[in-house]
Design a protein around this motif. Structure first.
Motif, mmCIF file in Angstrom:
data_model
loop_
_atom_site.group_PDB
_atom_site.id
_atom_site.type_symbol
_atom_site.label_atom_id
_atom_site.label_comp_id
_atom_site.label_asym_id
_atom_site.label_seq_id
_atom_site.Cartn_x
_atom_site.Cartn_y
_atom_site.Cartn_z
ATOM 1 N N ARG A 184 0.843 -1.208 0.000
ATOM 2 C CA ARG A 184 0.000 0.000 0.000
ATOM 3 C C ARG A 184 0.874 1.251 0.000
ATOM 4 N NH1 ARG A 184 -5.191 -0.492 2.003
ATOM 5 N NH2 ARG A 184 -5.429 1.702 1.402
ATOM 6 N N PHE A 185 1.800 1.325 0.949
ATOM 7 C CA PHE A 185 2.704 2.484 1.004
ATOM 8 C C PHE A 185 4.071 2.082 0.446
ATOM 9 C CE2 PHE A 185 6.239 4.682 2.976
ATOM 10 C CZ PHE A 185 5.923 6.006 2.708
ATOM 11 N N TYR A 186 4.689 3.030 -0.283
ATOM 12 C CA TYR A 186 6.025 2.778 -0.840
ATOM 13 C C TYR A 186 6.820 4.083 -0.849
ATOM 14 C CZ TYR A 186 9.729 1.967 -4.284
ATOM 15 O OH TYR A 186 10.944 1.879 -4.918
ATOM 16 N N ALA A 187 8.090 3.994 -0.427
ATOM 17 C CA ALA A 187 9.043 5.098 -0.581
ATOM 18 C C ALA A 187 10.368 4.488 -1.018
ATOM 19 C CB ALA A 187 9.207 5.874 0.718
ATOM 20 N N GLY A 188 10.871 4.915 -2.168
ATOM 21 C CA GLY A 188 12.111 4.343 -2.696
ATOM 22 C C GLY A 188 12.987 5.391 -3.341
ATOM 23 N N ILE A 189 14.283 5.124 -3.340
ATOM 24 C CA ILE A 189 15.241 6.048 -3.928
ATOM 25 C C ILE A 189 16.261 5.239 -4.737
ATOM 26 C CG2 ILE A 189 16.728 6.010 -1.886
ATOM 27 C CD1 ILE A 189 17.306 9.005 -2.468
ATOM 28 N N PRO A 190 16.627 5.716 -5.919
ATOM 29 C CA PRO A 190 17.557 4.935 -6.737
ATOM 30 C C PRO A 190 18.973 4.927 -6.148
ATOM 31 C CG PRO A 190 17.080 7.038 -7.797
ATOM 32 C CD PRO A 190 16.154 6.941 -6.629
ATOM 33 N N LEU A 191 19.643 3.816 -6.349
ATOM 34 C CA LEU A 191 21.064 3.710 -6.011
ATOM 35 C C LEU A 191 21.845 4.081 -7.272
ATOM 36 C CD1 LEU A 191 20.994 0.341 -4.032
ATOM 37 C CD2 LEU A 191 21.103 2.667 -3.088
ATOM 38 N N ILE A 192 22.613 5.166 -7.210
ATOM 39 C CA ILE A 192 23.240 5.744 -8.389
ATOM 40 C C ILE A 192 24.761 5.679 -8.242
ATOM 41 C CG2 ILE A 192 23.459 7.815 -9.816
ATOM 42 C CD1 ILE A 192 20.693 8.641 -8.812
ATOM 43 N N THR A 193 25.403 5.165 -9.285
ATOM 44 C CA THR A 193 26.865 5.069 -9.276
ATOM 45 C C THR A 193 27.490 6.455 -9.448
ATOM 46 O OG1 THR A 193 27.103 4.803 -11.661
ATOM 47 C CG2 THR A 193 26.662 2.811 -10.377
ATOM 48 N N LYS A 194 28.801 6.535 -9.250
ATOM 49 C CA LYS A 194 29.516 7.802 -9.436
ATOM 50 C C LYS A 194 29.412 8.284 -10.869
ATOM 51 C CE LYS A 194 32.874 7.000 -5.742
ATOM 52 N NZ LYS A 194 34.309 6.772 -5.406
ATOM 53 N N ALA A 195 29.257 7.341 -11.787
ATOM 54 C CA ALA A 195 29.123 7.710 -13.200
ATOM 55 C C ALA A 195 27.709 8.165 -13.545
ATOM 56 C CB ALA A 195 29.517 6.531 -14.082
ATOM 57 N N GLY A 196 26.775 8.067 -12.579
ATOM 58 C CA GLY A 196 25.425 8.566 -12.800
ATOM 59 C C GLY A 196 24.423 7.542 -13.284
ATOM 60 N N TYR A 197 24.721 6.243 -13.140
ATOM 61 C CA TYR A 197 23.813 5.205 -13.608
ATOM 62 C C TYR A 197 23.054 4.596 -12.435
ATOM 63 C CZ TYR A 197 26.428 5.562 -17.925
ATOM 64 O OH TYR A 197 27.011 6.032 -19.060
ATOM 65 N N LYS B 2 17.394 9.275 1.915
ATOM 66 C CA LYS B 2 18.462 9.675 1.004
ATOM 67 C C LYS B 2 19.838 9.405 1.615
ATOM 68 C CE LYS B 2 15.875 13.326 -1.404
ATOM 69 N NZ LYS B 2 15.808 14.786 -1.693
ATOM 70 N N THR B 3 19.991 9.708 2.895
ATOM 71 C CA THR B 3 21.265 9.485 3.582
ATOM 72 C C THR B 3 21.608 7.998 3.610
ATOM 73 O OG1 THR B 3 20.937 11.436 4.963
ATOM 74 C CG2 THR B 3 22.529 9.795 5.735
ATOM 75 N N LEU B 4 20.617 7.192 3.938
ATOM 76 C CA LEU B 4 20.839 5.746 3.995
ATOM 77 C C LEU B 4 21.187 5.175 2.608
ATOM 78 C CD1 LEU B 4 17.919 4.895 6.429
ATOM 79 C CD2 LEU B 4 20.367 4.511 6.880
ATOM 80 N N ALA B 5 20.567 5.724 1.563
ATOM 81 C CA ALA B 5 20.884 5.278 0.202
ATOM 82 C C ALA B 5 22.327 5.637 -0.159
ATOM 83 C CB ALA B 5 19.920 5.897 -0.803
ATOM 84 N N SER B 6 22.776 6.833 0.253
ATOM 85 C CA SER B 6 24.165 7.245 -0.008
ATOM 86 C C SER B 6 25.147 6.320 0.695
ATOM 87 C CB SER B 6 24.382 8.695 0.446
ATOM 88 O OG SER B 6 23.565 9.584 -0.271
ATOM 89 N N ILE B 7 24.822 5.958 1.940
ATOM 90 C CA ILE B 7 25.681 5.039 2.694
ATOM 91 C C ILE B 7 25.734 3.679 2.012
ATOM 92 C CG2 ILE B 7 25.899 3.774 4.864
ATOM 93 C CD1 ILE B 7 24.690 6.248 6.245
#
Length: 593
Positions: A111-124, A148-153
């Motif tokens: 029902r609920f979703y929150a997601g953030i892409p994992l992006i490489t240094k090259a931008g992919y 966002k912080t957790l995704a960066s880690i």
């Protein structure tokens, strides 16, 4: 570049190579801890980390989530990757974009979703970090910031792991060290596995390409080969890059037939599938070995597969299984090569010369001797030249080995001179030796040291065809002949014999190979061939020496045909120096009597 991929997709697939198939067990555990922490910090029942390949979303780590893998179609994580932005959906069942998703209308009923892409240094974007709930809810600005912080880690952890030595820098596939780790740490106890190695491009060609066009060109080709294999095989097996142009696949035994079939199909298609601005010759050769988990020595498994691959390359056969007998032969050959190097470098005992007399056929007088190398190995016993000379020919050992033979022969000639024996000794020399710039200078130094003349040491040219094709070798032979050294062409009548070589190679003596001589006693055709060959060579102003004379009748025929010289077991087998001197004394006595 692969024909079926555009540049952006190719780069994204390379980025996936860093993650999708290469996260080891220890890293998966850390990622699981991150999902657990994410769930706790954001007060969500479930959290997961996914990475994406062509068809599926692979769940690399999760906390309290029932699925292990998802198709891209209908997946909220896939939408997040496509938009390349943070996605928050408060109630998926009411969202036109997602209400028909199989993961919303069906298991696990998101029902609920929150997601953030994992992006490489090259931008992919290569995956996502997401949280889900099974009831509708809101998501605050602080929660968004924390996600966002957790995704960066998470991304930093993954890229750091891939940067510390387990990923091949060119293909971005896991490397040989990672392969060894995966075999060592496998938990599939008592399962049967197959390690498959494949060679895709000739290593010499790679070096020439690097020399002519630079390493970026080479790396581009290797990347495309790796990508081609991954696109065709990755769903069936783990792929590793173990050296330039060589790859490994680790598969369970029950998948062996299917994977090998796919590889054979790849072998048919690789040349047409990869384009380049330079001509490429891509050809796949495969070697494999079977083993069972656990394995105490993973390096042995890799070596066995490599042995099978080298058998395939040597026999020009696409596919070869590991054979213990062939492997033992190669190990023995390698041992011999190393021991030969050690013997030459440190002057260890074992190598010695034997001498086979050469006689004038009509007078039966000894006119010289051929020096032949032998090796009494401390472990394997008597080793004949056909067992170790071919090994040395492809290495730098031929120079010191031939040098040793010439020095030993010269010392023996000097000893014989001092005892009243006045004969010349011939030594066998390869095209590699003749191509050495300082051969003549070194030879003259050896002669001066032993107080010998140019008439005391003669040269027998092996590999006549290669000599004619090597301008440096041919130039050296001409200089030797001009200085007065006696030159012979060995083994005429076999393999590469060609009358054109006689016009281009300066020589005094042509040696008829024993294969021409052996049937003269019983075969009229052989006698006719030998007779006319001798007549022809005489008209070209060569002396003719027949090898392999083993009986009186053959000797008589050669005398009738005016053959000049001969050697063979009929006169004497090759003898060590002292025995040769004794034989010579008896022979001279019999001649005089």
């Amino acid at each position: 570049m692969l024909r079926q991929l555009n540049h952006d997709e190719e780069q994204r697939m390379h980025a996936l190579d860093r993650l999708l198939f290469h996260l080891d067990t220890s890293q998966d555990n850390v990622l699981s801890q991150i999902t657990s922490l994410t769930s706790k910090i954001l007060n969500m029942p479930s959290a997961l980390i996914t990475v994406s390949d062509t068809h599926s979303l692979h769940i690399k780590a999760k906390h309290n989530f029932v699925l292990n893998e998802m198709r891209k179609v209908g997946a909220l994580d896939q939408y997040t990757m496509q938009t390349n932005e943070l996605l928050v959906c408060n109630d998926a069942s009411q969202d036109e974009r997602f209400k028909n998703s199989p993961y919303v209308s069906g298991e696990p009923h998101i029902r609920f979703y929150a997601g953030i892409p994992l992006i490489t240094k090259a931008g992919y974007a290569i995956g996502t970090l997401s949280v889900v709930d099974y009831v509708a809810r809101s998501f605050s600005k602080m929660q968004r910031r924390d996600l966002k912080t957790l995704a960066s880690i998470t991304m930093a952890l993954i890229e750091y792991r891939n940067a510390i030595g387990l990923i091949d820098a060119v293909t971005l596939l896991p490397n040989r060290q990672r392969l060894i780790e995966d075999i060592s740490q496998s938990t599939d106890i008592f399962e049967d596995f197959v390690l498959i190695l494949l060679d895709s491009i000739d290593l010499t060609y790679i070096y020439e390409m690097a020399r002519s066009l630079g390493m970026p060109t080479v790396e581009s080709v290797l990347k495309d080969i790796g990508l081609f294999l991954r696109l065709n095989i990755s769903r069936q097996a783990s792929i590793y890059s173990i050296s330039a142009g060589r790859f490994a696949l680790l598969v369970k035994k029950e998948q062996q037939e299917q994977v090998l079939s796919t590889l054979m199909s790849c072998a048919d298609r690789i040349q047409q599938s990869i384009t380049s601005h330079i001509p490429l010759k891509l050809e796949i050769f495969i070697g494999y070995t079977e083993f069972q988990i656990p394995i105490d020595d993973p390096q042995r498994i890799l070596r066995e597969a490599l042995s099978a691959l080298h058998d395939a390359l040597k026999k020009n056969t696409r596919l070869m299984a590991y054979h213990k007998e062939s492997d033992e032969y190669q190990k023995r050959a390698f041992t011999l090569l190393n021991d030969l190097s050690d013997t030459l470098q440190h002057d260890h005992p074992g190598l010695y010369l034997v001498y086979q007399p050469k006689l004038h056929i009509k007078t039966r007088r000894v006119i010289g001797a051929e020096a032949l190398i032998r090796w009494r190995h401390p472990e394997f016993g008597e080793i004949y030249p056909d067992q170790f000379i071919p090994l040395a020919e492809d290495t730098t050992l031929m120079r010191p080995l031939t040098e040793w033979v010439i020095q030993q022969a010269a010392r023996q000639v000097r000893k014989w001179r001092q005892s009243g024996i006045n004969i010349s000794v011939s030594v066998n020399v390869t095209v590699t030796n003749f191509a050495e710039e300082d051969l003549i200078e070194r030879l003259q130094r050896i002669l001066r040291t032993n107080e010998l003349s140019i008439h005391d040491i003669e040269f027998e040219c092996l590999e006549t065809q290669k000599i004619v094709e090597n301008s440096a070798a041919l130039s050296t032979i001409k200089k030797l002949k001009d200085q007065g050294f006696m030159i012979s062409l060995d083994d005429f009548g076999t393999g590469y014999s060609n009358l054109n070589y006689l016009k281009n190679t300066p020589a005094h003596v042509i040696k008829l190979d024993k294969s021409l001589i052996k049937d003269m006693k019983t075969d009229k055709s052989s006698r006719i061939i030998v007779q006319h060959t001798i007549e022809m060579l005489h008209k070209l102003n060569y002396l003719v020496l027949a090898e392999g004379i083993e009986d009186e009748e053959t000797l008589n025929y050669l005398g009738q045909y005016n053959c000049d010289q001969g050697q063979g077991y009929y006169f004497s087998r090759p003898l060590v120096a002292d025995n040769f001197a004794q034989w010579l004394a008896l022979h001279d006595t019999s001649i005089k009597s």
